[in-house]
Design an enzyme around this catalytic site. Structure first.
Site, PDB file in Angstrom:
ATOM      1  N   CYS A 267      29.242  38.356   8.741  1.00  0.00           N
ATOM      2  CA  CYS A 267      28.662  37.771   7.532  1.00  0.00           C
ATOM      3  C   CYS A 267      27.211  38.226   7.367  1.00  0.00           C
ATOM      4  O   CYS A 267      26.905  39.392   7.539  1.00  0.00           O
ATOM      5  CB  CYS A 267      28.806  36.258   7.567  1.00  0.00           C
ATOM      6  SG  CYS A 267      28.529  35.453   5.963  1.00  0.00           S
TER       7      CYS A 267
ATOM      8  N   GLU B  19      36.142  39.014   8.259  1.00  0.00           N
ATOM      9  CA  GLU B  19      35.816  37.747   8.915  1.00  0.00           C
ATOM     10  C   GLU B  19      36.944  36.733   8.725  1.00  0.00           C
ATOM     11  O   GLU B  19      37.467  36.568   7.625  1.00  0.00           O
ATOM     12  CB  GLU B  19      34.514  37.213   8.306  1.00  0.00           C
ATOM     13  CG  GLU B  19      34.086  35.841   8.756  1.00  0.00           C
ATOM     14  CD  GLU B  19      32.878  35.340   7.984  1.00  0.00           C
ATOM     15  OE1 GLU B  19      32.304  34.328   8.408  1.00  0.00           O
ATOM     16  OE2 GLU B  19      32.509  35.948   6.956  1.00  0.00           O
TER      17      GLU B  19
ATOM     18  N   LYS C 262      29.562  34.868  16.385  1.00  0.00           N
ATOM     19  CA  LYS C 262      28.477  34.944  15.401  1.00  0.00           C
ATOM     20  C   LYS C 262      27.269  34.154  15.886  1.00  0.00           C
ATOM     21  O   LYS C 262      27.385  32.998  16.291  1.00  0.00           O
ATOM     22  CB  LYS C 262      28.975  34.396  14.062  1.00  0.00           C
ATOM     23  CG  LYS C 262      27.973  34.493  12.927  1.00  0.00           C
ATOM     24  CD  LYS C 262      28.571  33.933  11.646  1.00  0.00           C
ATOM     25  CE  LYS C 262      27.598  34.010  10.493  1.00  0.00           C
ATOM     26  NZ  LYS C 262      28.161  33.408   9.255  1.00  0.00           N
TER      27      LYS C 262
END
Length: 542
Positions: free
Chosen positions: A404, A264, A349
């Site tokens: 994440c 990420e 995301k």
């Protein structure tokens, strides 16, 4: 009194250490009796204590247990001391809900409300669903059924009913344990033992069936890059220095490889900003792709294309993506995938971290944050993504991307199975809580998706657990991660991951069956108490 203290103290020890990353044994025992011991101890105090005292005891018991489970949040080196306030609010909320539920359990045993006890496992699933789906972005960590994830058979049980089914069966088993300790009847023993064995028997049977049919014929050749940077270290480096280090790591990759995966936000500036000069990076570029023409200024996309050209493979990398909407800059936490054919696919995301990626509460929340925690008042708005993250890696293999802690939500990853993805890819960064338990806690929550959906997974992390895991939850390869005793080192994990997948009930129905049970249970227990109240009023009138 001594027995009460013994029961409550023993339950505290068992539940505290019932974490898959700490103790497999404590996790298994906790699923059988950890909470049942607590309820039996509280039940012994009913005659000598008020309900207020019993609730307070259950509250502080839960508060201390959850405080230990979420102790990784107290690593404040990067996130600041305001995290203590967030930590306190979170565990207080969890303590209030479980203390109230525990008092309901004790009341049902005390008054012999057997009809209500039947509904209580579903009631707890309803309570947990509120924080799983509705508390800010959702709190998926440390649900009651998580200790089942300590064993392969317990994780495989999730392929039937997901996280909610795991919590349901743990509560049901512990209610059975409490009934054994209260009544000591053969029926209670039998019911408890059936509940204890059920998830392992069902999960184990399917696990062994899949294992016998497992195939290694088709694999994805993966290179997972672990830069080894903490957020602070990366912030102190120039973008060119970061790329120099990444290219140096990639030089050790041995072709053939199908995809190179980076964590990420591996590099700054987004995909298309011309932030690099050829003169400054000439030596690194020529070592990567000799005799290639470069413009005087180039972008992160040019770097990625060079890697793809050098290793003849797809590349997946996490980075930020900026977008101007009506004169206001918005920021996305994105994953960029470049196929071998040169096509770029972006994924944004969808589940953002409260405080770190957005301020809850809209304008009011932002005003409070600016007044009390100005260091967290974001100067821009980060937006959640809106579309699925299916990307084509090879001609035959598609991946479903998460970023994440998205991977810890089954409902968020479930669509990838339905969209025919072959493998899950997670890009993450656990470095914000250095030298803590978070890397393993995050990993164990994420690996549940493998067996829930019957899909393999690859994870790329800066300092956490970078690993490849097959569809049965077995680790194919893993790099050392940062802990209190072990610093992390930059490295590359090159491994062939079997892309064998299999059908699961959870992949077909998701959380819907257990959510239906949860709603029905709430209605059932409310109806039960209303019915009893009606009978009581009728009896008093007579």
């Amino acid at each position: 009194m001594f027995k009460s203290v013994l029961y409550i103290g023993l339950s505290w020890v068992l539940v505290c250490f019932a974490q898959p990353d700490i103790s497999t044994l404590a996790s298994v025992i906790c699923c059988m009796c950890g909470y049942g011991l607590l309820w039996r101890g509280l039940l012994s105090l009913v005659d000598s204590s008020s309900w207020r005292k019993i609730w307070c005891l259950a509250f502080f018991w839960t508060w201390s247990v959850e405080g230990f489970h979420f102790s990784w949040m107290l690593e404040d080196f990067y996130v600041g001391t305001s995290i203590y306030f967030v930590w306190c609010l979170l565990i207080s909320y969890l303590a209030v809900t479980f203390a109230s539920f525990s008092c309901l359990v004790v009341l049902c045993f005390r008054k012999q409300y057997w009809g209500a006890l039947f509904w209580l496992p579903g009631v707890w699933v309803a309570i947990e669903s509120v924080r799983y789906y509705g508390l800010l972005s959702g709190v998926s960590f440390d649900f009651i059924g998580w200790p089942l994830a300590a064993t392969a058979y317990g994780r495989q049980f999730g392929s039937f009913f997901g996280w909610a089914g795991q919590s349901f069966v743990v509560i049901a088993t512990n209610l059975g344990c409490c009934s054994v300790l209260v009544f000591r009847k053969s029926f209670s023993y039998g019911l408890w033992l059936v509940c204890c064995a059920f998830p392992y028997f069902l999960g184990g049977t399917y696990y062994e069936y899949v294992r016998r049919h497992f195939s290694n014929e088709e694999v994805l050749r993966v290179a997972i890059v672990q830069p080894g940077y903490s957020p602070h270290m990366q912030g102190a480096r120039t973008a060119s220095a970061i790329w120099s280090n990444l290219v140096s790591l990639c030089q050790g990759i041995c072709p053939p490889v199908d995809v190179i995966v980076f964590p990420e936000v591996s590099v700054p500036f987004g995909l298309h900003r011309q932030a690099y000069s050829f003169h400054e990076n000439q030596q690194v570029l020529e070592s990567l792709v000799p005799n290639k023409f470069w413009n005087e200024f180039f972008t992160n996309l040019d770097w990625i294309r060079a890697l793809s050209e050098r290793f003849q493979c797809a590349v997946i990398m996490g980075m930020e993506r900026w977008e101007d909407k009506n004169g206001v800059m918005h920021l996305y936490n994105a994953a960029e995938c470049l196929s071998l054919q040169g096509e770029v696919t972006s994924y944004d995301k969808r589940i953002l971290v409260p405080g770190g990626e957005y301020i809850p509460g809209g304008k009011f929340g932002f005003s409070l944050c600016k007044a009390f925690f100005p260091e967290f008042a974001l100067p821009f708005q980060r937006l959640p993504g809106e579309k699925s993250g299916i990307v084509q890696i090879t001609e035959r293999i598609k991946a479903g991307i998460s970023i994440c802690y998205e991977e810890t939500f089954g409902y968020a990853i479930l669509p990838y199975k339905r969209q025919k993805a072959d493998i899950l890819v997670n890009l993450t960064n656990d470095g914000w809580y250095p030298h803590s338990r978070l890397p393993l806690v995050h990993f164990y929550h994420g690996v549940l998706r493998n067996q829930e959906l019957g899909m393999p997974c690859i994870r790329a992390c800066h300092t956490g657990v970078s690993a490849a895991v097959d569809s049965l939850g077995r680790i194919v390869g893993v790099l050392p991660w940062e802990s209190k005793t072990c610093p992390v080192c930059p490295d590359v994990l090159q491994v062939s991951v079997p892309v064998y997948s299999y059908p699961t009930i959870y992949a077909k129905f998701g959380d819907a069956p257990l959510l239906f049970v949860a709603v029905s249970s709430v209605l059932g227990v409310v109806g039960y108490f209303l019915k009893r109240r009606g009978k009581t009023l009728t009896g008093s009138d007579i």
